[in-house]
Design an enzyme around this catalytic site. Structure first.
Site, mmCIF file in Angstrom:
data_model
loop_
_atom_site.group_PDB
_atom_site.id
_atom_site.type_symbol
_atom_site.label_atom_id
_atom_site.label_comp_id
_atom_site.label_asym_id
_atom_site.label_seq_id
_atom_site.Cartn_x
_atom_site.Cartn_y
_atom_site.Cartn_z
ATOM 1 N N GLU A 47 26.064 68.070 26.067
ATOM 2 C CA GLU A 47 26.039 67.061 24.994
ATOM 3 C C GLU A 47 24.629 66.447 24.940
ATOM 4 O O GLU A 47 23.993 66.270 25.980
ATOM 5 C CB GLU A 47 27.061 65.973 25.368
ATOM 6 C CG GLU A 47 27.078 64.754 24.469
ATOM 7 C CD GLU A 47 27.915 63.606 25.075
ATOM 8 O OE1 GLU A 47 27.785 63.330 26.295
ATOM 9 O OE2 GLU A 47 28.684 62.988 24.323
ATOM 10 N N GLU A 146 27.698 54.304 22.532
ATOM 11 C CA GLU A 146 28.057 55.383 21.590
ATOM 12 C C GLU A 146 28.771 54.840 20.355
ATOM 13 O O GLU A 146 28.613 55.368 19.257
ATOM 14 C CB GLU A 146 28.936 56.421 22.281
ATOM 15 C CG GLU A 146 28.151 57.320 23.203
ATOM 16 C CD GLU A 146 28.942 58.556 23.587
ATOM 17 O OE1 GLU A 146 29.258 59.365 22.714
ATOM 18 O OE2 GLU A 146 29.242 58.692 24.785
ATOM 19 N N CYS A 171 32.180 65.681 25.779
ATOM 20 C CA CYS A 171 32.274 64.689 26.845
ATOM 21 C C CYS A 171 33.601 63.941 26.920
ATOM 22 O O CYS A 171 34.573 64.458 27.407
ATOM 23 C CB CYS A 171 31.100 63.720 26.777
ATOM 24 S SG CYS A 171 30.935 62.860 28.349
ATOM 25 N N ASN A 196 27.813 64.149 29.319
ATOM 26 C CA ASN A 196 26.873 63.274 30.045
ATOM 27 C C ASN A 196 27.740 62.193 30.676
ATOM 28 O O ASN A 196 28.193 61.285 29.970
ATOM 29 C CB ASN A 196 25.927 62.546 29.078
ATOM 30 C CG ASN A 196 24.771 63.382 28.597
ATOM 31 O OD1 ASN A 196 23.679 63.321 29.135
ATOM 32 N ND2 ASN A 196 25.008 64.159 27.555
HETATM 33 N N1 CDT Z 1 29.178 60.780 27.065
HETATM 34 C C1 CDT Z 1 30.423 60.400 27.373
HETATM 35 O O1 CDT Z 1 31.335 60.503 26.574
HETATM 36 N N2 CDT Z 1 30.592 59.835 28.584
HETATM 37 C C2 CDT Z 1 31.813 59.237 28.997
HETATM 38 C C3 CDT Z 1 31.531 58.101 29.896
HETATM 39 C C4 CDT Z 1 32.698 57.252 30.031
HETATM 40 S S1 CDT Z 1 32.335 55.699 30.658
HETATM 41 C C5 CDT Z 1 31.967 54.801 29.276
HETATM 42 C C6 CDT Z 1 32.778 60.203 29.688
HETATM 43 O O2 CDT Z 1 33.956 60.157 29.371
HETATM 44 O O3 CDT Z 1 32.357 60.958 30.565
#
Ligand code: CDT
Length: 311
Positions: A47, A146, A171, A196
């Protein structure tokens, strides 16, 4: 016609704010050349693979923010990825931040595209489940904005590609069982998924030690319960003092991990994936037509009183 596809899960180590897109693209090209040398048909990148994970900063200057987005794909910098795909005969899946104008309005999406061996874009996906928050929360060690910087995608789609049916997700989507099920109901045989994920989740630090466990738990369950391959690809390592999990892996429809990265740097995990393996699950234990009971799934949302469509 063979239903075996050789897949390279192309993990990226950290990308710092000072790294130029040109530098990053050179790293992606190195992955493509190595994958080609090892006989791969498709290379899956993480991502937001062209930049550092910028939602970790609150930005007020639109110029500073816009520098992280692509306004065209391919664009002048990314064209070389498409040229290389065509030259090598290797497809790729790429996550990036998209800034596009549709019907006189600008849209920002967390996007991934699937590109064929002929360098044509086969499909485009806009991330549906956007985690994090919308407003600046100074108490956090780092932000996860985001919800501020992207508009949510509206649907999950699949595309015929590489002799099979392919879906994409990004993600946080991987944590939601609906993602896999909605794609599998459309016939997905392989789901390409970049991520990520910081080790530390500021609102729930008690989950930190479980971050790698949860990563595999959701993707392995998603693969097995839907009789599909899942290719999960991380951007990993210490990015701007934020430690990101690795854990890139390729998961068979049995739920078993068949290839995995062992570092937090640029690394390929490669597997020869037989799409026909899906049939063994899709036609028996997870034969949706035969065993699902959608009439029992008709939920009503308490908040809105809306009927959730059957899928
Ligand atoms: N990039 C992404 O979606 N990361 C989220 C972090 C969650 S914590 C706010 C994930 O689900 O891995």
């Amino acid at each position: 016609m063979s239903r075996i596809i050789n897949v390279a899960a192309a993990q990226l180590g950290p990308i710092q704010k000072s790294d130029s897109k040109r530098d990053v693209i050179d790293r992606l090209l190195a992955h493509m050349y190595n994958a080609h040398r090892m006989g791969c048909d498709v290379v899956v990148f993480p991502e937001l693979a062209l930049t550092t994970f910028f939602p970790r900063w609150y930005m007020e200057d639109p110029e500073e923010l816009n520098a992280f987005y692509e306004t065209e794909m391919p664009g002048p910098l990314t064209q070389v990825l498409f040229d290389t795909a065509k030259k090598l005969g290797v497809g790729f899946c790429l996550g990036y931040a998209e800034l596009s104008k549709e019907e006189d309005r600008y849209h920002r999406y967390n996007t991934s595209i699937l590109v064929g061996k002929d360098s044509r874009i086969i499909g485009k996906y806009h991330k549906v489940h956007l985690p994090g928050h919308q407003e600046h929360e100074p108490w956090r060690e780092f932000q996860h904005l985001e919800k501020r910087y992207f508009e949510a995608g509206k649907k999950f789609s699949v595309w015929p590609a590489f002799n099979g049916i392919f879906g994409m997700a990004l993600c946080n989507d991987r944590r939601w069982s609906e993602t896999y099920r909605v794609l599998a109901l459309q016939g997905a045989e392989m789901i390409l998924l970049g991520y990520n994920t910081p080790v530390h989740n500021p609102p729930a630090p008690e989950h930190d030690d479980l971050s790698m466990f949860h990563n595999r738990l959701v993707m392995q369950a998603g693969a097995y319960q839907n009789g599909t391959w899942v290719v999960g690809v991380a951007k990993a390592g210490n990015e701007e003092n934020c430690e990101m999990i690795g854990g890139t892996c390729i998961i068979a429809p049995s739920g078993e991990v068949v290839a995995a990265c062992s570092t937090k740097g640029d690394e390929l995990a490669i597997a020869s994936c037989d799409l026909d393996l899906c049939t063994s699950y899709k036609s028996t234990i997870f034969n949706f037509e035969k065993h699902r009971r959608p009439e029992a799934y008709g939920l009503i949302t308490a908040q809105k009183g809306a009927i959730i469509p059957q899928f």
